[in-house]
Design a protein around this motif. Structure first.
Motif: not given
Length: 132
Positions: A63, A66, A113-115
């Motif tokens: 998580g 990146p 999208e990651l956050t």
């Protein structure tokens, strides 16, 4: 989300129990717990008074890395942290930094999208920790 990026929800449990529940949930989800800090105990050790306050530091390289690959300085805010604390009225709260706010703070597109995934994971963990 407040301007400070801090999200705070009420907990149905004592500070220690809230952090115990959070720790169990993040471990169950495969995250690493790096540290647990009892600020109230630290205050007592220094001869000072502080209402119950505990911090859990946790995360996952999958998580956080990146985000650090985009902007390495975000590492100052990672791994993730959550604070359970008791207010003057005896109510317990659970607080954490919103991942989108952290990304924005470091010039990373906050809507990525990651956050969103990190925010959802934190909200789910908080619900498990602080809920009935």
């Amino acid at each position: 989300m407040a301007d400070t990026g801090l999200t705070t929800v009420p907990s149905s449990h004592a500070v220690k129990d809230t952090i115990d529940r959070l720790e169990a949930d993040v471990k169950r989800k495969g995250m690493t717990v790096f540290a647990r800090i009892d600020h109230a105990q630290g205050a007592r050790d220094a001869g000072l008074a502080l209402r119950p306050t505990e911090l859990l530091i946790f995360g996952s390289a999958r998580g956080g890395t990146p985000l650090m690959q985009i902007q390495q300085a975000i590492g100052i805010d990672l791994p993730l942290k959550a604070l359970a604390w008791e207010d003057a009225g005896g109510k317990v709260w659970l607080s954490w930094n919103d991942p989108a706010w952290l990304a924005s703070r470091h010039g990373i597109a906050a809507g990525g999208e990651l956050t969103k995934a990190l925010a959802a994971a934190l909200a789910a963990a908080a619900k498990t920790a602080a809920g009935p």
